[in-house]
Design a protein around this motif. Structure first.
Motif, PDB file in Angstrom:
ATOM      1  N   LEU A  55       0.808  -1.206   0.000  1.00 25.48           N
ATOM      2  CA  LEU A  55       0.000   0.000   0.000  1.00 25.48           C
ATOM      3  C   LEU A  55       0.849   1.268   0.000  1.00 25.48           C
ATOM      4  O   LEU A  55       1.987   1.271   0.472  1.00 25.48           O
ATOM      5  N   ASN A  56       0.252   2.350  -0.508  1.00 28.60           N
ATOM      6  CA  ASN A  56       0.806   3.679  -0.286  1.00 28.60           C
ATOM      7  C   ASN A  56       0.708   4.026   1.196  1.00 28.60           C
ATOM      8  O   ASN A  56      -0.085   3.418   1.930  1.00 28.60           O
ATOM      9  N   PRO A  57       1.443   5.045   1.660  1.00 24.57           N
ATOM     10  CA  PRO A  57       1.169   5.562   2.997  1.00 24.57           C
ATOM     11  C   PRO A  57      -0.300   5.961   3.121  1.00 24.57           C
ATOM     12  O   PRO A  57      -0.951   6.348   2.141  1.00 24.57           O
ATOM     13  N   THR A  58      -0.845   5.885   4.310  1.00 16.81           N
ATOM     14  CA  THR A  58      -2.255   6.152   4.545  1.00 16.81           C
ATOM     15  C   THR A  58      -2.657   7.543   4.063  1.00 16.81           C
ATOM     16  O   THR A  58      -1.942   8.513   4.265  1.00 16.81           O
TER      17      THR A  58
ATOM     18  N   ILE B 201       6.343   2.619   1.205  1.00 18.30           N
ATOM     19  CA  ILE B 201       5.377   1.539   1.038  1.00 18.30           C
ATOM     20  C   ILE B 201       4.985   0.995   2.412  1.00 18.30           C
ATOM     21  O   ILE B 201       5.814   0.853   3.309  1.00 18.30           O
ATOM     22  N   SER B 202       3.701   0.714   2.569  1.00 14.04           N
ATOM     23  CA  SER B 202       3.212   0.037   3.762  1.00 14.04           C
ATOM     24  C   SER B 202       2.767  -1.372   3.398  1.00 14.04           C
ATOM     25  O   SER B 202       2.452  -1.657   2.234  1.00 14.04           O
ATOM     26  N   PHE B 203       2.716  -2.233   4.399  1.00 13.77           N
ATOM     27  CA  PHE B 203       2.297  -3.611   4.206  1.00 13.77           C
ATOM     28  C   PHE B 203       1.089  -3.895   5.084  1.00 13.77           C
ATOM     29  O   PHE B 203       1.051  -3.498   6.258  1.00 13.77           O
TER      30      PHE B 203
ATOM     31  N   ILE C 254      -1.110  -3.568   9.960  1.00 10.84           N
ATOM     32  CA  ILE C 254      -0.540  -2.659   8.969  1.00 10.84           C
ATOM     33  C   ILE C 254       0.782  -2.140   9.518  1.00 10.84           C
ATOM     34  O   ILE C 254       0.920  -1.883  10.716  1.00 10.84           O
ATOM     35  N   TYR C 255       1.780  -2.030   8.625  1.00 11.26           N
ATOM     36  CA  TYR C 255       3.110  -1.590   9.034  1.00 11.26           C
ATOM     37  C   TYR C 255       3.747  -0.818   7.884  1.00 11.26           C
ATOM     38  O   TYR C 255       3.682  -1.248   6.721  1.00 11.26           O
ATOM     39  N   GLY C 256       4.354   0.322   8.206  1.00 11.81           N
ATOM     40  CA  GLY C 256       5.058   1.058   7.166  1.00 11.81           C
ATOM     41  C   GLY C 256       5.258   2.516   7.516  1.00 11.81           C
ATOM     42  O   GLY C 256       4.541   3.094   8.337  1.00 11.81           O
TER      43      GLY C 256
ATOM     44  N   LEU D  36       4.861   3.283  11.273  1.00  8.89           N
ATOM     45  CA  LEU D  36       3.597   3.054  11.969  1.00  8.89           C
ATOM     46  C   LEU D  36       3.325   1.560  12.048  1.00  8.89           C
ATOM     47  O   LEU D  36       3.501   0.830  11.077  1.00  8.89           O
ATOM     48  N   PHE D  37       2.881   1.135  13.215  1.00  7.86           N
ATOM     49  CA  PHE D  37       2.447  -0.250  13.412  1.00  7.86           C
ATOM     50  C   PHE D  37       1.065  -0.229  14.031  1.00  7.86           C
ATOM     51  O   PHE D  37       0.824   0.474  15.018  1.00  7.86           O
ATOM     52  N   GLN D  38       0.133  -0.971  13.442  1.00 11.26           N
ATOM     53  CA  GLN D  38      -1.201  -1.074  14.019  1.00 11.26           C
ATOM     54  C   GLN D  38      -1.682  -2.505  13.933  1.00 11.26           C
ATOM     55  O   GLN D  38      -1.572  -3.162  12.898  1.00 11.26           O
TER      56      GLN D  38
END
Length: 376
Positions: free
Chosen positions: A197-200, A211-213, A227-229, A251-253
């Motif tokens: 994913l793109n950043p939020t 990039i986020s995962f 979600i992490y990135g 960020l980690f959620q």
């Protein structure tokens, strides 16, 4: 931020694997007749505070000139925060699906949509979702584009939520993502999802190069989401034109969403979440008991505890480690395609976040909403 080792290698490897899957797994079923659908919602509401402002009050300077305004108190959450009679949004959804491929174009117009949808510069937009999908196998679907988040119990559309106002956890978790995701039906009520994913909130393109995962594991209606990135850039150019790198923490959620049918007419929904970035973040838990009393009426409660770690700014108190407890009681009366939702909400914060009707700071707010949601 925690440094990701070999970040570029990992990004390229994960993306390459997902593309490889899309071109090597093919279903063998016969094509069925394509299906085009047009649907959406329209919503409006009335909102009033029992113990807070219900109108804007100008603030005058010594010369009698307006220098600001006291706004009506409202919960520190998204949507349904305007006083008096107000509009929500128009939601228009066009979709097309054949046996293998399809698309969804989801547009929003109005204040609720403006609060929910952002472009890459943070300004309001009208595209809520815009994606194409490919059923590459009987148990695998690839989705490419902009889609609503997989985290959390609630969604943007008012027709899909039992309560009309939204929770703190939903309001401060991500709303939407842009990228590619693969959904897998693992059989025996198990499912999984992987996403790049793109950043939020960067939903139309990615100016940051980050990039986020995302990932999800589901079983029989219960979902564990991750979600992490890095959500911000880690490079900038100083006044001398030199490229500077910074070590931002990603960020980690982690989020759990689920629910259980206690009886045929009584359902209990559950949501719990934790988010952390640079020692700032939030966590919370909410329960959603809902009782169906007849074919046309149901009543539901949302009880939520939400807290921020550090001075995240979600609740708006400006005090570190603030928290809030909110209870929302909602009725849902169905009249054909129209749903009428009367709602009473009580918010109690750890600090004086609200203003009462005399403009004195207060740690609590009681409010009433009457909403109407039409689906077509």
């Amino acid at each position: 931020m925690k440094t990701i080792i070999n970040t570029k290698y990992i990004k390229n490897l994960v993306f390459a694997i997902m593309v490889l899957v899309s071109f090597t797994v093919f279903g063998q079923e016969e094509e069925t007749k394509p299906k085009f659908e047009f649907s959406g919602t329209v919503d409006a509401y009335y909102r009033a505070n029992f113990n807070g402002l219900n109108k804007e009050i100008p603030v005058l300077d010594e010369d009698g000139e307006t220098e600001g305004v006291f706004v009506p108190a409202a919960p520190g959450t998204s949507f349904a925060n305007d006083p008096g009679f107000a509009i929500g949004m128009v939601n228009l959804i066009a979709s097309y699906e054949s046996e293998k491929v399809g698309f969804v174009a989801d547009l929003v117009f109005g204040p609720r949509g403006e609060d929910a949808v952002f472009n890459s510069f943070g300004s309001p937009a009208i595209v809520n979702q815009l994606y194409v999908f490919w059923n590459v196998g009987e148990n695998t679907r690839l989705t490419f584009g902009n889609f609503n988040t997989f985290l959390g119990y609630e969604v943007i559309s008012p027709s899909a939520n039992f309560n009309y106002s939204t929770s703190y956890m939903f309001s401060y978790g991500p709303f939407s993502h842009t990228g590619i995701k693969a959904d897998f039906d693992l059989g025996n009520d198990w499912s999984a999802m992987l996403a790049v994913l793109n950043p939020t909130d960067f939903t139309d393109f990615n100016p940051l190069g980050e990039i986020s995962f995302g990932a999800q594991l589901g079983y029989s209606g219960q979902f564990l989401n991750l979600i992490y990135g890095n959500q911000s850039g880690d490079e900038f150019v100083n006044a001398d034109g030199a490229l500077i790198e910074v070590d931002n923490e990603a960020l980690f959620q982690i989020d759990f969403t689920g629910g259980f049918d206690i009886t045929e007419k009584f359902f209990l929904g559950i949501n719990a979440t934790y988010q952390d970035t640079d020692d700032l973040g939030f966590y919370g838990v909410a329960l959603y008991p809902q009782l169906t009393t007849s074919d046309n009426f149901a009543i539901g409660l949302r009880g939520e505890y939400f807290a921020e770690s550090g001075s995240f700014g979600a609740i708006g108190t400006g005090v570190e480690d603030s928290s809030v407890f909110a209870v929302t009681l909602t009725g849902s009366a169905t009249i054909g395609d129209l749903i009428i939702k009367p709602e009473i909400r009580l918010d109690s914060a750890s600090e004086d976040f609200f203003l009462d009707s005399d403009l004195n700071p207060s740690d609590s707010l009681a409010s009433f909403i009457l909403a109407a949601v039409y689906s077509f």
